[in-house]
Design a protein around this motif. Structure first.
Motif, PDB file in Angstrom:
ATOM      1  N   LEU A 248     -80.417-145.498 -29.505  1.00 50.30           N
ATOM      2  CA  LEU A 248     -81.378-145.224 -30.177  1.00 50.30           C
ATOM      3  C   LEU A 248     -82.963-145.604 -29.132  1.00 50.30           C
ATOM      4  CD1 LEU A 248     -78.783-148.981 -30.904  1.00 50.30           C
ATOM      5  CD2 LEU A 248     -79.502-146.660 -32.298  1.00 50.30           C
ATOM      6  N   GLY A 249     -83.156-144.409 -28.207  1.00 49.40           N
ATOM      7  CA  GLY A 249     -84.233-144.430 -28.052  1.00 49.40           C
ATOM      8  C   GLY A 249     -84.968-145.728 -27.224  1.00 49.40           C
ATOM      9  N   HIS A 250     -84.062-147.074 -26.648  1.00 53.68           N
ATOM     10  CA  HIS A 250     -84.742-148.416 -25.826  1.00 53.68           C
ATOM     11  C   HIS A 250     -84.596-147.825 -24.858  1.00 53.68           C
ATOM     12  CE1 HIS A 250     -84.943-149.776 -29.840  1.00 53.68           C
ATOM     13  NE2 HIS A 250     -83.484-149.913 -30.422  1.00 53.68           N
ATOM     14  N   SER A 251     -85.213-148.679 -24.303  1.00 55.13           N
ATOM     15  CA  SER A 251     -85.907-149.087 -22.818  1.00 55.13           C
ATOM     16  C   SER A 251     -84.839-150.050 -22.779  1.00 55.13           C
ATOM     17  CB  SER A 251     -86.948-149.533 -21.982  1.00 55.13           C
ATOM     18  OG  SER A 251     -87.458-147.908 -22.712  1.00 55.13           O
ATOM     19  N   LEU A 252     -83.685-150.428 -21.187  1.00 54.32           N
ATOM     20  CA  LEU A 252     -82.783-151.014 -20.778  1.00 54.32           C
ATOM     21  C   LEU A 252     -83.791-151.546 -18.922  1.00 54.32           C
ATOM     22  CD1 LEU A 252     -80.539-150.064 -21.856  1.00 54.32           C
ATOM     23  CD2 LEU A 252     -79.864-151.835 -22.784  1.00 54.32           C
ATOM     24  N   ILE A 253     -83.337-152.536 -18.561  1.00 53.86           N
ATOM     25  CA  ILE A 253     -82.914-153.401 -17.451  1.00 53.86           C
ATOM     26  C   ILE A 253     -82.027-154.049 -17.631  1.00 53.86           C
ATOM     27  CG2 ILE A 253     -84.341-155.471 -15.780  1.00 53.86           C
ATOM     28  CD1 ILE A 253     -86.661-155.054 -17.707  1.00 53.86           C
ATOM     29  N   VAL A 254     -80.629-153.473 -16.261  1.00 54.82           N
ATOM     30  CA  VAL A 254     -79.655-154.366 -16.503  1.00 54.82           C
ATOM     31  C   VAL A 254     -79.815-154.503 -14.990  1.00 54.82           C
ATOM     32  CG1 VAL A 254     -77.343-153.490 -15.857  1.00 54.82           C
ATOM     33  CG2 VAL A 254     -79.020-152.479 -18.026  1.00 54.82           C
ATOM     34  N   VAL A 255     -78.776-156.114 -15.101  1.00 52.34           N
ATOM     35  CA  VAL A 255     -79.159-157.473 -14.179  1.00 52.34           C
ATOM     36  C   VAL A 255     -77.601-157.617 -13.684  1.00 52.34           C
ATOM     37  CG1 VAL A 255     -79.819-159.264 -13.469  1.00 52.34           C
ATOM     38  CG2 VAL A 255     -80.500-157.965 -15.055  1.00 52.34           C
ATOM     39  N   ASN A 256     -77.193-157.076 -12.659  1.00 56.51           N
ATOM     40  CA  ASN A 256     -75.871-157.610 -12.194  1.00 56.51           C
ATOM     41  C   ASN A 256     -75.899-157.120 -10.575  1.00 56.51           C
ATOM     42  OD1 ASN A 256     -72.893-156.552 -13.508  1.00 56.51           O
ATOM     43  ND2 ASN A 256     -72.379-155.720 -12.303  1.00 56.51           N
ATOM     44  N   ARG A 257     -74.835-157.656 -10.297  1.00 57.89           N
ATOM     45  CA  ARG A 257     -74.744-157.844  -8.801  1.00 57.89           C
ATOM     46  C   ARG A 257     -74.919-156.330  -7.541  1.00 57.89           C
ATOM     47  NH1 ARG A 257     -70.211-161.856  -6.056  1.00 57.89           N
ATOM     48  NH2 ARG A 257     -69.166-160.731  -7.749  1.00 57.89           N
ATOM     49  N   HIS A 258     -74.230-155.454  -8.026  1.00 53.86           N
ATOM     50  CA  HIS A 258     -73.956-154.138  -7.926  1.00 53.86           C
ATOM     51  C   HIS A 258     -73.655-153.418  -9.015  1.00 53.86           C
ATOM     52  CE1 HIS A 258     -72.742-156.239  -4.244  1.00 53.86           C
ATOM     53  NE2 HIS A 258     -72.061-157.057  -4.769  1.00 53.86           N
ATOM     54  N   SER A 259     -73.840-152.197  -8.797  1.00 55.24           N
ATOM     55  CA  SER A 259     -74.009-150.680  -9.597  1.00 55.24           C
ATOM     56  C   SER A 259     -72.684-150.303  -9.611  1.00 55.24           C
ATOM     57  CB  SER A 259     -75.053-149.522  -9.009  1.00 55.24           C
ATOM     58  OG  SER A 259     -75.046-148.369 -10.220  1.00 55.24           O
ATOM     59  N   THR A 260     -72.117-149.364 -10.372  1.00 54.49           N
ATOM     60  CA  THR A 260     -71.184-148.602 -10.128  1.00 54.49           C
ATOM     61  C   THR A 260     -71.689-146.956 -10.184  1.00 54.49           C
ATOM     62  OG1 THR A 260     -70.683-148.666 -12.721  1.00 54.49           O
ATOM     63  CG2 THR A 260     -70.008-150.423 -11.695  1.00 54.49           C
ATOM     64  N   ALA A 261     -69.983-146.243  -9.970  1.00 58.13           N
ATOM     65  CA  ALA A 261     -70.356-144.800 -10.463  1.00 58.13           C
ATOM     66  C   ALA A 261     -70.704-144.440 -11.001  1.00 58.13           C
ATOM     67  CB  ALA A 261     -69.572-144.002  -9.658  1.00 58.13           C
ATOM     68  N   ASP A 262     -70.237-145.167 -12.380  1.00 57.61           N
ATOM     69  CA  ASP A 262     -70.412-144.969 -14.676  1.00 57.61           C
ATOM     70  C   ASP A 262     -71.784-144.917 -14.466  1.00 57.61           C
ATOM     71  OD1 ASP A 262     -67.630-143.801 -14.401  1.00 57.61           O
ATOM     72  OD2 ASP A 262     -66.807-145.753 -15.095  1.00 57.61           O
ATOM     73  N   PHE A 263     -72.155-146.265 -13.953  1.00 61.15           N
ATOM     74  CA  PHE A 263     -73.682-146.832 -14.530  1.00 61.15           C
ATOM     75  C   PHE A 263     -74.919-145.656 -14.021  1.00 61.15           C
ATOM     76  CE2 PHE A 263     -77.775-148.579 -13.317  1.00 61.15           C
ATOM     77  CZ  PHE A 263     -78.040-149.269 -14.812  1.00 61.15           C
ATOM     78  N   ASP A 264     -74.501-145.217 -12.572  1.00 58.14           N
ATOM     79  CA  ASP A 264     -75.339-144.359 -11.563  1.00 58.14           C
ATOM     80  C   ASP A 264     -75.395-142.647 -12.845  1.00 58.14           C
ATOM     81  OD1 ASP A 264     -76.117-146.559  -9.542  1.00 58.14           O
ATOM     82  OD2 ASP A 264     -74.233-145.299  -8.735  1.00 58.14           O
ATOM     83  N   ALA A 265     -74.376-142.461 -13.139  1.00 59.04           N
ATOM     84  CA  ALA A 265     -74.486-141.568 -13.878  1.00 59.04           C
ATOM     85  C   ALA A 265     -75.641-141.820 -15.323  1.00 59.04           C
ATOM     86  CB  ALA A 265     -72.558-140.797 -14.222  1.00 59.04           C
ATOM     87  N   LEU A 266     -74.814-143.041 -15.862  1.00 59.75           N
ATOM     88  CA  LEU A 266     -75.391-143.478 -17.131  1.00 59.75           C
ATOM     89  C   LEU A 266     -76.794-143.254 -16.658  1.00 59.75           C
ATOM     90  CD1 LEU A 266     -75.337-143.780 -19.735  1.00 59.75           C
ATOM     91  CD2 LEU A 266     -75.593-146.159 -19.313  1.00 59.75           C
ATOM     92  N   GLN A 267     -77.219-143.587 -15.720  1.00 61.30           N
ATOM     93  CA  GLN A 267     -79.385-143.404 -15.393  1.00 61.30           C
ATOM     94  C   GLN A 267     -80.212-142.103 -14.707  1.00 61.30           C
ATOM     95  OE1 GLN A 267     -79.827-145.669 -12.367  1.00 61.30           O
ATOM     96  NE2 GLN A 267     -81.647-147.072 -12.446  1.00 61.30           N
ATOM     97  N   GLN A 268     -79.053-141.447 -13.900  1.00 64.12           N
ATOM     98  CA  GLN A 268     -79.589-140.343 -14.149  1.00 64.12           C
ATOM     99  C   GLN A 268     -79.442-139.676 -15.171  1.00 64.12           C
ATOM    100  OE1 GLN A 268     -76.431-138.405 -11.339  1.00 64.12           O
ATOM    101  NE2 GLN A 268     -76.841-139.922  -9.945  1.00 64.12           N
ATOM    102  N   ALA A 269     -79.369-139.835 -16.153  1.00 64.35           N
ATOM    103  CA  ALA A 269     -79.488-139.280 -17.389  1.00 64.35           C
ATOM    104  C   ALA A 269     -80.894-139.761 -18.069  1.00 64.35           C
ATOM    105  CB  ALA A 269     -78.166-139.340 -18.335  1.00 64.35           C
ATOM    106  N   ALA A 270     -81.038-140.658 -17.702  1.00 61.78           N
ATOM    107  CA  ALA A 270     -82.733-141.494 -18.257  1.00 61.78           C
ATOM    108  C   ALA A 270     -82.431-141.941 -17.831  1.00 61.78           C
ATOM    109  CB  ALA A 270     -81.905-142.078 -19.412  1.00 61.78           C
ATOM    110  N   PRO A 271     -82.952-141.756 -16.095  1.00 61.85           N
ATOM    111  CA  PRO A 271     -83.639-142.093 -15.431  1.00 61.85           C
ATOM    112  C   PRO A 271     -85.514-143.284 -15.407  1.00 61.85           C
ATOM    113  CG  PRO A 271     -84.504-140.518 -14.511  1.00 61.85           C
ATOM    114  CD  PRO A 271     -83.774-140.030 -15.558  1.00 61.85           C
ATOM    115  N   GLU A 272     -86.150-142.352 -16.617  1.00 62.20           N
ATOM    116  CA  GLU A 272     -87.439-143.828 -17.300  1.00 62.20           C
ATOM    117  C   GLU A 272     -87.426-144.561 -17.815  1.00 62.20           C
ATOM    118  OE1 GLU A 272     -86.048-140.702 -19.973  1.00 62.20           O
ATOM    119  OE2 GLU A 272     -85.895-140.239 -18.249  1.00 62.20           O
TER     120      GLU A 272
END
Length: 240
Positions: free
Chosen positions: A23-47
């Motif tokens: 939807l074009g929004h910016s996100l701050i995700v709070v969690n204890r640890h990241s995951t490989a799936d999340f890292d892949a998502l972040q690489q697609a929209a790092p900004e």
């Protein structure tokens, strides 16, 4: 919009993050640890996708852990999604107080602390924002062994309804989404037979689709729901 999302690295939370990014929004995700799936998502929209490590089992330490998000010069927040949760499943006669307290820290106290911090951010920036809390159908219908988990979700729903009354005059809304049983990590411990019995109790005879839950969260965060507050919306394949 800038959205703060807890538990957004896997399962339903990851689906919520995908929807908001689309939807074009910016996100701050709070969690204890990241995951490989999340890292892949972040690489697609790092900004537009930021990860902040924090332990939701330690509500007293959240303000310090998230200092960069809630400092006076930090960007305004337009929405909060309290999604992270942990399950302590057992019969009430086997209750272990330590396990119960640990679950309440994550499922109830951390969302309350985060709601306080986000509302203060909204007041500072004079933002008419939206808070969305992920509950569960367990708070509305009975399942063997889930009484204690259901109690945390019932508490969250009561909190949300009262937040809506407290802050509605300033345009800050609070709602709950109430998912049915989904095929996620939280339900992975159930046997296939047990899952089938649960799904047969639904009108659609199928598990709840996380994308349907995410679409409801999208709506509650958006201006399209500007007249909606203090409600709990079931997305449960017709369980209730």
């Amino acid at each position: 919009m800038n959205i703060l999302l807890t538990g957004g690295t896997r399962g339903l939370g990851l689906e919520l993050a995908r929807h908001q990014l689309q939807l074009g929004h910016s996100l701050i995700v709070v969690n204890r640890h990241s995951t490989a799936d999340f890292d892949a998502l972040q690489q697609a929209a790092p900004e537009r996708l930021q990860f902040v490590a924090a332990d939701l089992a330690d509500p007293r330490g959240l303000k310090a852990a998230l200092q960069s998000i809630f400092s006076p010069d930090a960007p305004p927040l337009h929405g909060l999604v309290n999604n992270a949760a942990t399950a302590y499943d057992d019969l009430a006669t086997n209750l272990k107080l330590e396990s119960l307290e640990a679950m309440f820290q994550v499922n109830v106290f951390a969302p309350m602390v985060l709601s306080k911090l986000v509302i203060r951010n909204m007041l500072l920036h004079q933002t008419k924002g939206s808070l969305v809390h992920v509950s569960s159908i367990c708070a509305h219908t009975g399942y063997k062994g889930l009484a204690m988990y259901a109690a945390t979700k019932g508490a969250l729903e009561a909190y949300s309804k009262n937040l809506a009354r407290e802050w509605g005059r300033l345009g800050i809304r609070s709602n709950c989404v109430v998912p049915g049983f989904m095929e996620t990590d939280m339900s992975a411990g159930l046997s296939a037979e047990h899952k089938e019995r649960i799904f047969q109790r639904t009108a659609l005879r199928q598990p709840t689709d996380p994308s349907s839950v995410a679409a409801m969260v999208d709506y509650l965060l958006s201006a399209a729901s500007q007249s909606v507050t203090g409600q709990a919306f079931a997305v449960d394949s017709g369980t209730l």
